[in-house]
Write an enzyme that holds these catalytic residues in place. Structure first.
Site, mmCIF file in Angstrom:
data_model
loop_
_atom_site.group_PDB
_atom_site.id
_atom_site.type_symbol
_atom_site.label_atom_id
_atom_site.label_comp_id
_atom_site.label_asym_id
_atom_site.label_seq_id
_atom_site.Cartn_x
_atom_site.Cartn_y
_atom_site.Cartn_z
ATOM 1 N N ASP A 112 0.717 -1.304 -0.322
ATOM 2 C CA ASP A 112 -0.548 0.184 0.138
ATOM 3 C C ASP A 112 0.788 1.355 0.009
ATOM 4 O OD1 ASP A 112 -2.058 1.495 0.371
ATOM 5 O OD2 ASP A 112 -3.135 0.926 1.858
ATOM 6 N N HIS A 147 3.139 3.211 -9.146
ATOM 7 C CA HIS A 147 2.789 1.687 -9.561
ATOM 8 C C HIS A 147 4.426 1.179 -9.768
ATOM 9 C CE1 HIS A 147 -1.215 2.081 -7.791
ATOM 10 N NE2 HIS A 147 -1.342 2.916 -9.339
ATOM 11 N N SER A 196 -6.855 -5.508 -5.255
ATOM 12 C CA SER A 196 -8.425 -6.106 -5.015
ATOM 13 C C SER A 196 -9.379 -5.659 -5.838
ATOM 14 C CB SER A 196 -8.623 -5.618 -3.088
ATOM 15 O OG SER A 196 -8.851 -4.203 -3.771
ATOM 16 N N LEU A 204 10.766 -20.798 -5.183
ATOM 17 C CA LEU A 204 9.430 -20.111 -3.854
ATOM 18 C C LEU A 204 8.923 -20.350 -4.417
ATOM 19 C CD1 LEU A 204 8.753 -17.662 -1.964
ATOM 20 C CD2 LEU A 204 9.469 -16.036 -4.527
#
Ligand code: FPP
Length: 246
Positions: free
Chosen positions: A18, A35, A63, A129
């Site tokens: 955020d 961004h 989201s 990962l």
């Protein structure tokens, strides 16, 4: 529940990235530049997660609520996702990283969806990962889709209602098979889950920092790991030393 006791390095770290917009505003730059800088921070943290042998890194990149942003910003974010899938996927693949996009992909354009599916397919056998990128993801959506799948199995007679337990629900979430997050990091001073992994964070340690996501660098990541290592995780039980005397 993850009860890995022989290591104080988290197996699974989830991050709510955020503050890109505020970072840009403070510098008189466009939100797009925020961004873009956020993307650079993603690169640094993925590299560190590989070095630290973190098993799973989940990034909340878009989201369900982000659709309410201006179209140009949404389009820019879509371009960033496609860029990861088309131009950066080889590098991730070389590092043995398994990439998956979690969320309701049906709302994305077929081009973006194909890019995401292609990236997942290319890296699915990788054993390093596990990089989970949550896009159009919502914790409530994840639970609803799990319940729908379970209800369908009950309706078909394959399962009884009594067979529903926490394990069964977890096995129908989009994170099925992954350990729950040990540590959730949220940047920019906000202290909320914002509908990220609702079920999965039942026992997760929460770490909030005022650092804006584009500034979240190696030192900031180390600080979060250090704080995690010093937390005592009890999973609802009483501390070991105390219980001996009771
Ligand atoms: C939150 O900052 C950030 C986002 C909604 C997008 C995050 C995306 C990236 C970092 C790049 C893409 C990442 C991947 C993994 C492909 P904000 O815009 O809400 O900032 P603000 O709260 O300061 O306005």
């Amino acid at each position: 529940m993850n009860t890995d006791s022989h290591s104080n390095i988290p197996r699974h770290i989830a991050i709510v990235m955020d503050g890109n917009g505020r970072w840009a505003k403070m510098r008189g730059k466009s939100r797009f530049m925020g961004h873009k800088a956020g993307m650079d921070a993603v690169g640094k943290i993925v590299k560190m997660a590989v070095e630290k042998k973190i098993e799973v890194l989940s990034l909340f990149a878009f989201s369900s609520e982000n659709w309410s942003r201006p179209t140009e910003e949404i389009n820019y974010l879509m371009q960033l996702f496609s860029d990861v899938c088309r131009n950066q996927i080889k590098k991730l693949h070389e590092h043995n990283i398994c990439v998956r996009f979690l969320g309701d992909l049906s709302r994305f354009s077929s081009t973006v969806r194909k890019d995401m599916e292609g990236a997942a397919r290319m890296t699915q056998e990788n054993t390093g990962l596990k990089l989970m990128i949550a896009v159009n993801y919502g914790g409530q959506w994840d639970l609803v889709q799990a319940f729908q799948k379970i209800a369908a199995r009950i309706a078909s007679g394959e399962l009884t209602a009594q067979a529903i337990d926490a394990q069964l629900v977890a096995a129908h979430l989009s994170t099925a098979g992954l350990p729950d997050p040990d540590l959730l990091i949220r940047t920019s001073g906000e202290e909320r889950l914002s509908n990220f992994y609702l079920w999965q964070c039942a026992y997760t340690e929460l770490y909030f920092t005022k650092t804006l996501w584009p500034d979240f660098d190696e030192a900031a990541f180390e600080a979060a790991l250090h704080e995690y290592a010093n937390r005592e995780r009890r999973f609802g039980a009483i501390p070991q030393a105390k219980s001996k005397h009771q």
